[in-house]
Design a protein around this motif. Structure first.
Motif, short mmCIF file in Angstrom:
data_model
loop_
_atom_site.label_atom_id
_atom_site.label_comp_id
_atom_site.label_asym_id
_atom_site.label_seq_id
_atom_site.Cartn_x
_atom_site.Cartn_y
_atom_site.Cartn_z
N UNK A 167 6.90 2.54 15.28
CA UNK A 167 7.74 3.29 14.35
C UNK A 167 7.30 3.09 12.90
N UNK A 168 6.67 1.97 12.59
CA UNK A 168 6.31 1.67 11.20
C UNK A 168 5.50 2.78 10.53
N UNK A 169 4.47 3.34 11.17
CA UNK A 169 3.69 4.38 10.47
C UNK A 169 4.44 5.69 10.25
N UNK A 170 5.61 5.86 10.87
CA UNK A 170 6.31 7.14 10.77
C UNK A 170 7.01 7.32 9.44
N UNK A 171 7.37 6.24 8.76
CA UNK A 171 8.09 6.34 7.50
C UNK A 171 7.66 5.17 6.61
N UNK A 172 7.56 5.43 5.32
CA UNK A 172 7.08 4.40 4.39
C UNK A 172 8.14 4.06 3.34
N UNK A 173 9.41 4.21 3.69
CA UNK A 173 10.50 3.86 2.79
C UNK A 173 10.92 2.42 3.05
N UNK A 174 11.29 1.70 2.01
CA UNK A 174 11.62 0.29 2.15
C UNK A 174 12.78 0.08 3.12
N UNK A 175 13.81 0.91 3.02
CA UNK A 175 14.97 0.70 3.88
C UNK A 175 14.63 0.94 5.36
N UNK A 176 13.76 1.89 5.62
CA UNK A 176 13.32 2.11 7.01
C UNK A 176 12.54 0.90 7.51
N UNK A 177 11.65 0.37 6.66
CA UNK A 177 10.91 -0.82 7.03
C UNK A 177 11.85 -1.98 7.29
N UNK A 178 12.88 -2.12 6.45
CA UNK A 178 13.79 -3.26 6.58
C UNK A 178 14.58 -3.19 7.89
N UNK A 179 15.13 -2.02 8.20
CA UNK A 179 15.90 -1.87 9.45
C UNK A 179 15.01 -2.08 10.66
N UNK A 180 13.81 -1.51 10.62
CA UNK A 180 12.89 -1.66 11.74
C UNK A 180 12.47 -3.11 11.92
N UNK A 181 12.30 -3.84 10.81
CA UNK A 181 11.92 -5.25 10.89
C UNK A 181 13.03 -6.09 11.52
N UNK A 182 14.28 -5.78 11.18
CA UNK A 182 15.40 -6.53 11.75
C UNK A 182 15.45 -6.35 13.26
N UNK A 183 15.34 -5.11 13.73
CA UNK A 183 15.44 -4.87 15.17
C UNK A 183 14.19 -5.35 15.91
N UNK A 184 13.04 -5.25 15.29
CA UNK A 184 11.84 -5.80 15.93
C UNK A 184 11.98 -7.32 16.08
N UNK A 185 12.46 -7.98 15.02
CA UNK A 185 12.70 -9.42 15.12
C UNK A 185 13.76 -9.75 16.16
N UNK A 186 14.78 -8.89 16.29
CA UNK A 186 15.83 -9.12 17.29
C UNK A 186 15.26 -9.14 18.70
N UNK A 243 0.82 -1.21 0.00
CA UNK A 243 0.00 0.00 0.00
C UNK A 243 0.86 1.26 0.00
N UNK A 244 2.08 1.16 0.52
CA UNK A 244 3.00 2.29 0.55
C UNK A 244 3.81 2.43 -0.73
N UNK A 245 3.57 1.55 -1.71
CA UNK A 245 4.25 1.65 -2.99
C UNK A 245 5.37 0.67 -3.20
N UNK A 246 5.58 -0.25 -2.27
CA UNK A 246 6.64 -1.24 -2.44
C UNK A 246 6.17 -2.41 -3.28
N UNK A 247 7.10 -3.15 -3.86
CA UNK A 247 6.76 -4.29 -4.68
C UNK A 247 6.47 -5.51 -3.80
N UNK A 248 5.86 -6.51 -4.40
CA UNK A 248 5.54 -7.73 -3.66
C UNK A 248 6.79 -8.47 -3.19
#
Length: 541
Positions: free
Chosen positions: A419-438, A364-369
């Protein structure tokens, strides 16, 4: 063009001009541009003065309809999941946008039911949410989509298997029957229970490949395969204890980290399998992978085979005191257990919607599948790292307070969800996902050790199995609640904020265990003091 001088007939004159052949051999401008003449419903051009009142009213209505702003078409992107309408049958099928066509408003779409590229006008394409968030099939006459939860599963109606994650091993169907796996493993042995669970999981996946309806999938993929996972999960954790004495926290932590390796590669693996073998073929391959658990279960030899004194493990009977201790429900009366049960219920409710919300939010934020699937892999990578780190930390730093580590990791994970709703860039999502998983990996990896410290190693299997019920209830309640919030707000921000709040509060709520333990210790001290006083008085008498 004299008709254009009359303001009332300006549109009619312009249409006539576009549709007029340039010469005897050259067609009009509209036919040169679009390859066809203008398909107008305005009727023949007539002088406005020769029309009667009824004809003037009808002409005005047609002109107003012609001048009406066209419906804004939803923009499409490459690799976007869509519904595609067949031009003859007018039925909707699932597909994926591949690339735009040179013609205006036309796209090349890969139809899932035939695996072929077709060119479709944008009017015959509707955006489709991924199956993890209740995909809706458009009707033939409207863009409003009815729920297809009871639709028959055609070859095109594929459940979304590419975003498999830790939710697979901690889903309601695999967590609610967890006490059964723990009790059966105590009575029949871990090896036979895990082997049976592997067979059930394989059978459930295999039967799911021939599913013809959602109800069929709920029975085979949900109940049958989920019950197989439930029989494996709890015994696979508790079986490690008898093999280790010196470095048991490290062994338990590494065992828990193994559960994160599968979700690390499964999104991309199953995306590849679905693209090449369809979702039914992917399920058959998945069944073969699940069957490998039987091989590893067969290798779980009894611990006494690795010691110098070959003492056989005695079978437990229902009259055995050990059996009664393990199957006892006295722990359910412990206030500390009630607090930890609610804690597990809260953080599972907060984290479970992530696997459904995050991929859809990314698209929905414009990223690919493919990028949306990678986010799940990044979270799984952090999850595996967190479980490994906590295993080493609890082994080589025994003075570290395990409960504090567990609670702080939970609260930090809740902060990252917000933090997810604060930015919709793929790299922000990726970094946030790594630390959330950590931090989630630290939470899950420390759970068996914290449970063992609170209730003792003898009750670990019993308590851990009961806590899995809380996990199942949380994973059962989380997605519908988040879905209802999204439906009411039409925004992904509120579901993420709600999950962040409840996830963070669960970490703070667990500190009440210390209060419950302190009250229990005070009560025991008072009881011991009263016994000593009675003994002293009886001795004096």
């Amino acid at each position: 063009m004299d008709k254009c001088k009359n303001e009332a007939d300006f549109t009619l004159g312009l249409i006539a001009y576009h549709d007029t052949p340039i010469t005897d051999t050259l067609p009009g401008p509209a036919q040169l541009m679009f390859g066809r003449r203008i398909n107008s419903r305005l009727g023949p051009l007539r002088s406005h003065s020769t029309l009667n009142t009824e004809q003037k009213t009808l002409l005005s209505e047609k002109r107003a309809a012609h001048l009406k702003q066209p419906t804004k078409q939803t923009s499409l992107a490459t690799d976007q999941p869509v519904w595609v309408q067949h031009p003859i049958t007018r039925k909707w099928h699932q597909g994926t946008v591949m690339r735009p066509d040179d013609s205006p408003h036309s796209w090349w779409v890969n139809e899932d039911n035939s695996d072929r590229l077709v060119r479709r006008n944008q009017h015959d394409i509707r955006p489709r949410r991924m199956a993890s968030s209740a995909a809706e099939r458009p009707s033939a006459r409207t863009t409003v989509s009815p729920d297809v939860s009871n639709e028959n599963l055609s070859p095109a109606t594929s459940p979304d298997l590419n975003n498999q994650s830790d939710a697979t091993t901690q889903s309601p169907s695999s967590s609610l029957p967890a006490p059964t796996g723990g009790i059966l493993s105590t009575y029949f042995g871990h090896r036979w229970v895990i082997l049976t669970g592997g067979l059930l999981t394989c059978l459930g996946m295999l039967l799911s490949a021939w599913a013809q309806s959602i109800n069929h999938l709920c029975l085979t993929y949900g109940v049958l395969a989920g019950s197989g996972v439930a029989l494996q999960y709890s015994p696979s954790v508790s079986v490690v204890g008898p093999y280790f004495n010196k470095r048991k926290p490290l062994a338990l932590g590494l065992t828990m980290s193994g559960a994160a390796l599968g979700p690390l590669i499964s999104p991309m693996l199953f995306r590849y399998l679905i693209d090449h073998f369809t979702w039914r073929g992917a399920l058959i391959i998945h069944a073969g992978i699940a069957l490998q658990a039987c091989i590893f279960a067969a290798l779980m030899f009894p611990p006494h085979l690795f010691t110098s004194s070959p003492v056989r493990r005695p079978k437990l009977s229902r009259q055995d005191s050990t059996w009664k201790e393990i199957t006892s429900i006295e722990v359910l009366k412990d206030p500390a257990f009630a607090i930890q049960f609610i804690n597990n219920l809260m953080w599972c409710t907060g984290i479970s919607p992530l696997w459904a919300l995050l991929p859809d939010y990314a698209i929905d934020s414009g990223m690919t599948k493919p990028h949306s699937s990678m986010l799940i892999s990044f979270a799984s990578l952090g999850n595996w790292s967190g479980r490994s780190i906590i295993a080493v930390l609890m082994t080589y730093f025994p003075l570290a307070n395990r409960l504090h580590v567990h609670c702080i990791a939970t609260m930090l994970g809740g902060f990252l969800l917000a933090v997810y709703p604060l930015d919709t860039v793929f790299y922000s999502f990726a970094v946030n996902s790594v630390f959330l998983g950590l931090f989630w990996g630290i939470l899950v990896g420390s759970l068996p050790v914290v449970t063992s410290e609170l209730y003792g190693p003898k009750l670990l299997t019993n308590v851990f199995s009961y806590l899995m019920i809380a996990d199942g209830l949380g994973f059962l309640a989380g997605p519908p609640i988040s879905g209802a919030i999204y439906k009411a707000s039409q925004s992904y921000c509120l579901p993420f904020i709600f999950n962040a709040v409840i996830y963070t509060l669960s970490g703070a709520f667990l500190y009440l265990v210390l209060v419950a333990r302190r009250r229990k210790d005070i009560a025991m001290e008072i009881e011991v003091g009263a016994d000593d006083l009675r003994i002293e008085r009886s001795s004096k008498a």
